[in-house]
Design an enzyme around this catalytic site. Sequence first.
Site, PDB file in Angstrom:
ATOM      1  CE  LYS A   1      24.831 -30.892 -74.187  1.00 38.11           C
ATOM      2  NZ  LYS A   1      25.494 -30.770 -72.734  1.00 38.11           N
TER       3      LYS A   1
ATOM      4  N   PRO B   1      19.267 -40.597 -72.043  1.00 40.05           N
ATOM      5  CG  PRO B   1      21.072 -41.405 -70.881  1.00 40.05           C
ATOM      6  CD  PRO B   1      20.573 -40.798 -72.519  1.00 40.05           C
ATOM      7  CB  VAL B   2      15.666 -38.049 -68.217  1.00 41.56           C
ATOM      8  CG1 VAL B   2      15.554 -36.770 -67.291  1.00 41.56           C
ATOM      9  CG2 VAL B   2      15.014 -38.590 -69.357  1.00 41.56           C
TER      10      VAL B   2
ATOM     11  N   GLY C   1      21.189 -35.503 -67.330  1.00 39.75           N
ATOM     12  CA  GLY C   1      22.217 -36.624 -67.405  1.00 39.75           C
ATOM     13  C   GLY C   1      23.109 -36.066 -67.550  1.00 39.75           C
TER      14      GLY C   1
ATOM     15  N   GLY D   1      21.706 -33.155 -72.943  1.00 41.97           N
ATOM     16  CA  GLY D   1      20.975 -32.685 -73.682  1.00 41.97           C
ATOM     17  C   GLY D   1      19.364 -33.169 -74.627  1.00 41.97           C
TER      18      GLY D   1
ATOM     19  CB  SER E   1      18.941 -29.107 -75.479  1.00 40.34           C
ATOM     20  OG  SER E   1      18.443 -28.233 -73.903  1.00 40.34           O
ATOM     21  CB  ALA E   2      17.383 -33.458 -78.424  1.00 40.86           C
TER      22      ALA E   2
ATOM     23  CG  ASP F   1      22.657 -27.225 -73.668  1.00 43.66           C
ATOM     24  OD1 ASP F   1      24.314 -26.977 -74.053  1.00 43.66           O
ATOM     25  OD2 ASP F   1      22.990 -28.308 -73.166  1.00 43.66           O
TER      26      ASP F   1
END
EC number: 2.7.1.148
Length: 316
Positions: free
Chosen positions: A22, A114-115, A117, A120, A123-124, A155
Site C-alpha cells: 500500500k 520491499p521489507v 519500507g 505494508g 501487514s500484507a 494497516d
Amino acid sequence: MSAPTPLRPGTPAPVTVRAPGKINVHLGVGGVDEHGYHTLATVFQALGMVETLTLIPGGTGTILVQGRYADETVPVGESNLARRAITLLITAFEAERDVEVLRDLDIVIDKQVPVAGGMGGGSADAAAALTGAAHLIGGVDAEVLADLALEIGADVPFLLRGGTAIGRGRGEELSPVLTRGQFHWVMATSAGQLSTPEVYGRFDELTPDPAPAEVPAEVLTALAAGDVDTLAAAAGNDLTEAALSLRPELAEVIEAGREAGALLPLLSGSGPTVGFLARDARHALDLAVLLQATRGVKEALRTTGPAPGAHVVTDG
C-alpha cells in the site's frame, strides 16, 4: 529454513493467497488518544505489488521466505506476522470450530513487497494469512476478521479489503473511496530504515500541539475524478518533516523526483520509501529510470493502484 513437509494422505490441500502492499495517498496525523495512539486521517491505496502466501496443512510449522525481497530480517518464528495472524484465528475460534487444520501449518511467503519500507509488506502477509486460514475453516465473518486484523497492526484491516479507503482512528475505521482509472506510482526504496515509533516521536517533538487529523476534500474529489494534478496539489504526509529530520538524505531523493517531473513526492507511511505520482505509464517509466540513478535510492519500482485486497487464488 527447511522446505515445507510433504502432505500426508487425507490432509486438506494447500491454499494460496495474495495480498497487496500500500501507499498512504494522504496521511494526516493528530494528537495522541487515551490509549496512547496518534489519531489518523489517511487515504490508503492498495498497490499492484503483492505478497503471495501458500498455507500447507499437515506440516511442522515451518515458515519459508523466498522471492525478490526474501530477507534474513523477516522472522520465521512466532513473531512472524503471518504466524501471529493464524494463532489469533485459532484462539478466537477453537471453542466453536474445528481449527485442527490450522495447527502446524507450513507457510511459504513469496515476498514481492520491499521489507521495512513503509509499504505494508508484513501487514500484507498477515492479511493473506488471515484470509487463507479463514478459508481453510469454512469462512469467517468479515467484521470478525477485521477485528483480528487490527490486533496485528493498523494497516492489516485495510489490506484485507484493498482498493482505496479512508482510514480514521488508528487507521482501522475504514470507508471506501471512489476512484476513477489507475494511478501510476514509482516507489523509491532506501538502503536504510526508519523506525516507525521514532518517526512518531520526532513528530511529537516538532508538532507539540497538532491540529485534528483530516483528509482534504480536494484529495477525495481528485481520486473520484482520476485527476492527478489536483491530487498532487492537495495530498501530503504529516510525518514528512519528522522523517526528513531523522534521514536528511531523503530530501535529496524527493528533490530529484521533483526535478524529474514527478507530480507528487509522497513519503510512504512513516518511510523511508518515497512514492512518486506519475502522469501515466510512460511517465512512470521515465521517472523510474531517472530515480534509479539518484544517490540514496536503492530501487525505483513502478506500480499502479488501486489493487484488490487479500484473496484466495488457488485452493488445492
